[in-house]
Design an enzyme around this catalytic site. Structure first.
Site: not given
Length: 256
Positions: A11, A130
């Protein structure tokens, strides 16, 4: 039998690799280039980079570090972050990425998946999902890179899986949000429920904390690969040790 893939996830925020828990409270864990080179040398099968701030700011992931990563590693890598058009996808692929991943932009415009698949081929198009679990109800969340922008879309995960496949996605990354960063194991219940509707390769993400978690994933689900961050960034286990363990457990993986 298809080879299972071990994929470190990086990330990215403001030029650094960061990590949070349940997509919150991110802290800096290292350098983009240094971690990329480390995982390449240790035997990662692929890398996935998420610029977690790009979509929340309606910006495109920085091409500069994508170009540097491409110069410094030899394994395939996928990039996500604000890719919302054919032209922006082309920029990232031309900068050296092997695949692009789209999430919130695809939710806003599902036809984007079809456009990208037509232009670059399905093998280049990954859709990140997600998925948040609430009393055995799995729903898709968007703009998850920032706590202020994260929101439920009211789209059921199983319905969205069907849409992205119909639109021509070549691969799905299923991010089980409830397990993210907890290192308590992959969400096998969710994965086993949803995999019956997945006809393309999919990568499971969220919850890896031990080598046994990967064994559980690969022996109990059809996942093509396991995506993990904390377990690697925090040196809980190295890729070579993990791969040796999986070999002992008769999991079909590429050698280090």
């Amino acid at each position: 039998m298809l080879t299972k893939r071990i994929i470190p996830c990086l990330d990215v925020a403001n030029g650094n690799v960061v990590k949070g828990v349940e997509f919150k409270n991110h802290t800096i864990v290292g350098s983009i280039i240094e971690l990329s080179e480390k995982y390449d040398s240790e035997g990662a099968d692929e890398l996935v980079f998420y610029d977690i701030k790009a979509s929340t700011k309606n910006a495109l992931v920085s091409k500069s570090w994508v170009t540097e990563v491409a110069k410094n590693i030899s394994i395939p890598f996928c990039v996500a972050g604000g890719i919302s058009s054919v032209s922006s996808a082309r920029e990232i692929l031309n900068s050296g990425a092997d695949k692009v991943s789209i999430n919130s932009p695809a939710i806003e415009d599902p036809l984007l998946i079809k456009k990208l698949a037509k232009e670059f081929g399905s093998q280049c198009v990954v859709v990140g999902i997600d998925s948040f679990a609430n009393n055995n109800r799995y729903s898709v969340h968007a703009k998850t890179g920032c706590e202020k922008t994260t929101h439920e879309t009211n789209i059921q995960t199983i319905d969205w899986i069907n849409v992205v496949q119909e639109m021509g996605a070549g691969e799905i990354v299923l991010n089980c949000m409830n397990q993210d960063g907890k290192r308590s194991g992959f969400d096998l219940n969710q994965i086993k429920l949803l995999q019956n509707n997945i006809s393309i390769p999919f990568i499971a993400s969220g919850g890896a904390g031990s080598p046994e978690d990967f064994v559980d994933l690969f022996t109990n689900t059809n996942a093509s690969g396991g995506l993990a961050a904390s377990i690697f960034h925090k040196n809980i286990i190295s890729l070579p040790v993990l791969k040796k363990y999986l070999k002992l457990k008769k999991i079909n993986i590429r050698n280090v």
